[in-house]
Design a protein around this motif. Structure first.
Motif, short mmCIF file in Angstrom:
data_model
loop_
_atom_site.label_atom_id
_atom_site.label_comp_id
_atom_site.label_asym_id
_atom_site.label_seq_id
_atom_site.Cartn_x
_atom_site.Cartn_y
_atom_site.Cartn_z
N GLU A 1 -37.61 18.85 -4.78
CA GLU A 1 -37.95 18.24 -3.49
C GLU A 1 -37.55 16.76 -3.49
OE1 GLU A 1 -39.23 18.00 0.39
OE2 GLU A 1 -39.05 19.81 -0.87
N GLU A 2 -37.80 16.08 -4.61
CA GLU A 2 -37.44 14.66 -4.71
C GLU A 2 -35.92 14.46 -4.67
OE1 GLU A 2 -39.16 12.90 -8.17
OE2 GLU A 2 -41.22 13.50 -7.66
N PHE A 3 -35.18 15.40 -5.27
CA PHE A 3 -33.72 15.27 -5.33
C PHE A 3 -33.01 15.87 -4.11
CE2 PHE A 3 -34.47 14.86 -9.99
CZ PHE A 3 -33.77 13.68 -10.19
N SER A 4 -33.78 16.36 -3.14
CA SER A 4 -33.17 17.05 -2.00
C SER A 4 -32.20 16.17 -1.22
CB SER A 4 -34.27 17.59 -1.07
OG SER A 4 -35.08 16.52 -0.59
N GLU A 5 -32.55 14.91 -1.01
CA GLU A 5 -31.66 14.01 -0.25
C GLU A 5 -30.37 13.75 -1.03
OE1 GLU A 5 -33.53 10.44 0.97
OE2 GLU A 5 -35.15 11.44 2.06
N LEU A 6 -30.50 13.57 -2.35
CA LEU A 6 -29.31 13.34 -3.17
C LEU A 6 -28.40 14.57 -3.18
CD1 LEU A 6 -27.81 11.43 -5.06
CD2 LEU A 6 -29.19 12.27 -6.96
N LEU A 7 -29.01 15.75 -3.19
CA LEU A 7 -28.23 16.98 -3.15
C LEU A 7 -27.45 17.09 -1.83
CD1 LEU A 7 -30.89 19.45 -4.65
CD2 LEU A 7 -28.73 18.81 -5.71
N MET A 8 -28.13 16.73 -0.73
CA MET A 8 -27.46 16.77 0.57
C MET A 8 -26.37 15.72 0.65
SD MET A 8 -30.77 17.28 3.09
CE MET A 8 -29.74 17.08 4.54
N LEU A 9 -26.62 14.56 0.07
CA LEU A 9 -25.64 13.48 0.11
C LEU A 9 -24.35 13.87 -0.61
CD1 LEU A 9 -25.24 10.52 1.05
CD2 LEU A 9 -26.05 9.81 -1.21
N LYS A 10 -24.49 14.59 -1.73
CA LYS A 10 -23.30 15.02 -2.48
C LYS A 10 -22.80 16.38 -2.03
CE LYS A 10 -22.47 14.09 -6.69
NZ LYS A 10 -22.42 14.02 -8.16
N GLU A 11 -23.45 16.95 -1.02
CA GLU A 11 -23.08 18.26 -0.47
C GLU A 11 -23.07 19.32 -1.56
OE1 GLU A 11 -19.37 17.87 1.58
OE2 GLU A 11 -20.06 16.25 2.88
N LEU A 12 -24.11 19.32 -2.36
CA LEU A 12 -24.22 20.30 -3.44
C LEU A 12 -25.03 21.50 -2.97
CD1 LEU A 12 -25.05 17.92 -6.45
CD2 LEU A 12 -22.82 18.81 -5.74
N HIS A 13 -24.59 22.67 -3.38
CA HIS A 13 -25.29 23.92 -3.03
C HIS A 13 -26.32 24.22 -4.12
CE1 HIS A 13 -22.36 24.68 0.15
NE2 HIS A 13 -21.40 24.38 -0.73
N LEU A 14 -27.56 24.39 -3.71
CA LEU A 14 -28.64 24.65 -4.66
C LEU A 14 -29.06 26.12 -4.60
CD1 LEU A 14 -30.81 23.65 -6.70
CD2 LEU A 14 -32.27 23.16 -4.71
N GLU A 15 -29.08 26.78 -5.74
CA GLU A 15 -29.56 28.16 -5.84
C GLU A 15 -30.73 28.18 -6.82
OE1 GLU A 15 -26.41 30.72 -7.02
OE2 GLU A 15 -25.13 30.25 -5.28
N THR A 16 -31.83 28.79 -6.42
CA THR A 16 -33.01 28.83 -7.30
C THR A 16 -33.52 30.26 -7.43
OG1 THR A 16 -34.52 28.41 -5.44
CG2 THR A 16 -33.74 26.50 -6.70
N GLN A 17 -33.99 30.57 -8.63
CA GLN A 17 -34.68 31.84 -8.90
C GLN A 17 -35.92 31.48 -9.72
OE1 GLN A 17 -32.13 34.81 -10.68
NE2 GLN A 17 -30.48 34.46 -9.21
N LEU A 18 -36.99 31.20 -8.99
CA LEU A 18 -38.22 30.73 -9.63
C LEU A 18 -39.34 31.74 -9.43
CD1 LEU A 18 -38.03 27.03 -8.35
CD2 LEU A 18 -36.99 28.00 -10.40
N ALA A 19 -39.08 32.97 -9.81
CA ALA A 19 -40.04 34.03 -9.56
C ALA A 19 -41.25 33.96 -10.49
CB ALA A 19 -39.36 35.39 -9.73
N ASP A 20 -41.05 33.54 -11.74
CA ASP A 20 -42.13 33.56 -12.73
C ASP A 20 -42.62 32.16 -13.06
OD1 ASP A 20 -41.90 36.34 -13.01
OD2 ASP A 20 -40.25 36.10 -14.45
#
Length: 414
Positions: free
Chosen positions: A290-309
């Motif tokens: 959540e904290e890095f969300s703006e930086l990810l958008m700024l660099k146009e990076l695609h984020l994929e997460t699998q946090l089931a457990d």
């Protein structure tokens, strides 16, 4: 192998060897004694036969116990020997001890052979050997048990002090208190160990104090320099020097970051963040993403997460945040614009992947201090070293590999 086990093993091996050699020696010694006694009996019997022949020359004797005949041999002799005689009733060969003599009795020479069965002697010898062997075995077992118990008692103070040494930590700053053993060699060892640990504690304390003082003293001038450089950069009269000032400001900022990272690394190594807290890695990862969300958008990076457990680790929340922060920032900084970052959590494993053009040149040095895969990077080169140290101190396994054009960092909870 433990010392006590090794001593017992050596004792058993040498004892068995001594028992075998002693048993053989005792057997042959007893055989010699028994043969000597039988020879004395045969000599007495020979004397009786001589008296009988002196009185009654035509006396008849019966084989195999006695054999007497006249002989032309005029040379007297006596020879003792062992022989085998076939027993018709038992249909087997039996051992006999015999005396073979030539004697002059009343002017006539006789060839006299007297024999005595060794069956009783052999039975006696076998019984005696078994009794002796069993007695030696019993004594041997008693000695082993007694020696082992005595050794454990003597070595107990040593093992007690060894446990204290295992628990010794310079971070706790507690002097080592070893028990007196009453054994000169162990007490001498305790004295040497005590002196060494006291020296280590003093040197650690001095080094810690020195590094803290240096770090603290650096922070103040660095903050002052940064503040004044910011003021200078805002001064329009110094536009001609703005590029130089920005370069100086950038170097000062980097030096400040380096100083803070070194302080953090030292605190981690000194176990100043130790706690019995159990942290949910999944929660921390979500917060950091959540904290890095703006930086990810700024660099146009695609984020994929699998946090089931959920993934529970015995690491303080503060160190867990530093761990995840360094791994995520490293992946974001080294991912090209438009790339992809994947974060996966299973029950005991965390994977953070980012797309990359090529593998790192020296992956075995990746977690070393001040190592940079890209020399042009503005990083201070301590982020992954801090990650590695946190994992080492909290029994987590961290590894790196490059698969399918992706840099993958993996943390496994043991």
């Amino acid at each position: 192998m433990k010392l006590l086990s090794k001593l017992t093993k050596q004792y058993i091996a040498w004892s068995l060897l001594v028992m075998v050699v002693s048993g053989i020696f005792i057997y042959f010694l007893l055989s010699l004694i028994i043969n000597h006694q039988m020879d004395e009996r045969l000599t007495e019997n020979l004397q009786s036969v001589e008296k009988q022949l002196a009185q009654y020359p035509e006396t008849t004797f019966f084989d195999p116990v006695a054999h007497v005949e006249k002989t032309e041999n005029t040379k007297e002799s006596i020879v003792f020997s062992d022989t085998l005689i076939f027993n018709e009733g038992e249909q087997e060969l039996e051992d006999y001890r015999q005396i073979n003599a030539v004697k002059n009795i009343g002017g006539q020479y006789y060839h006299i052979i007297l024999r005595k069965s060794q069956i009783e002697s052999e039975d006696f010898l076998a019984t005696l050997a078994i009794v002796t062997l069993l007695s030696m075995l019993l004594l041997w077992l008693i000695l082993i048990l007694f020696t082992r118990k005595l050794a454990k008692s003597l070595w107990q103070p040593f093992f007690s002090n060894l446990e204290q040494l295992k628990k010794f930590s310079v971070a706790e700053q507690k002097m080592l208190q070893l028990d007196d053993t009453g054994i000169f060699e162990f007490d001498q060892l305790n004295v040497v160990v005590k002196v060494l640990t006291d020296q280590i504690l003093n040197e650690f304390k001095n080094q810690k104090q020195f590094s803290e003082d240096v770090s603290h003293e650096l922070q103040t001038p660095l903050a002052i320099i940064s503040s004044r450089l910011e003021n200078l950069l805002g001064n329009p009269d110094l536009n001609d020097y703005s590029e130089s000032l920005r370069s100086i400001y950038s170097s000062v900022q980097r030096l400040s970051k380096l100083n803070k990272a070194m302080i953090l690394l030292r605190k981690i190594e000194n176990s100043q963040f130790e706690s019995n807290d159990v942290t949910n890695l999944k929660t921390v990862v979500n917060e950091k993403l959540e904290e890095f969300s703006e930086l990810l958008m700024l660099k146009e990076l695609h984020l994929e997460t699998q946090l089931a457990d959920d993934m529970m680790i015995e690491v303080s929340p503060m160190l867990t945040e530093i761990l995840i922060n360094n791994l995520l920032s490293n992946s974001i900084n080294h991912t090209e614009k438009g790339g992809r970052i994947t974060v996966e959590i299973s029950k005991n494993k965390l994977q953070i992947k980012n797309t990359g053009v090529a593998q790192i040149a020296e992956p075995d040095k990746l977690f070393n201090r001040f190592y940079k895969g890209n020399p042009a990077s503005k990083s201070v080169g301590l982020g992954l070293a801090i990650v590695k140290k946190i994992c080492e101190l909290h029994h987590l396994e961290i590894s790196y590999h490059f698969v399918d054009n992706q840099h993958c960092f993996e943390i496994v909870s043991k």
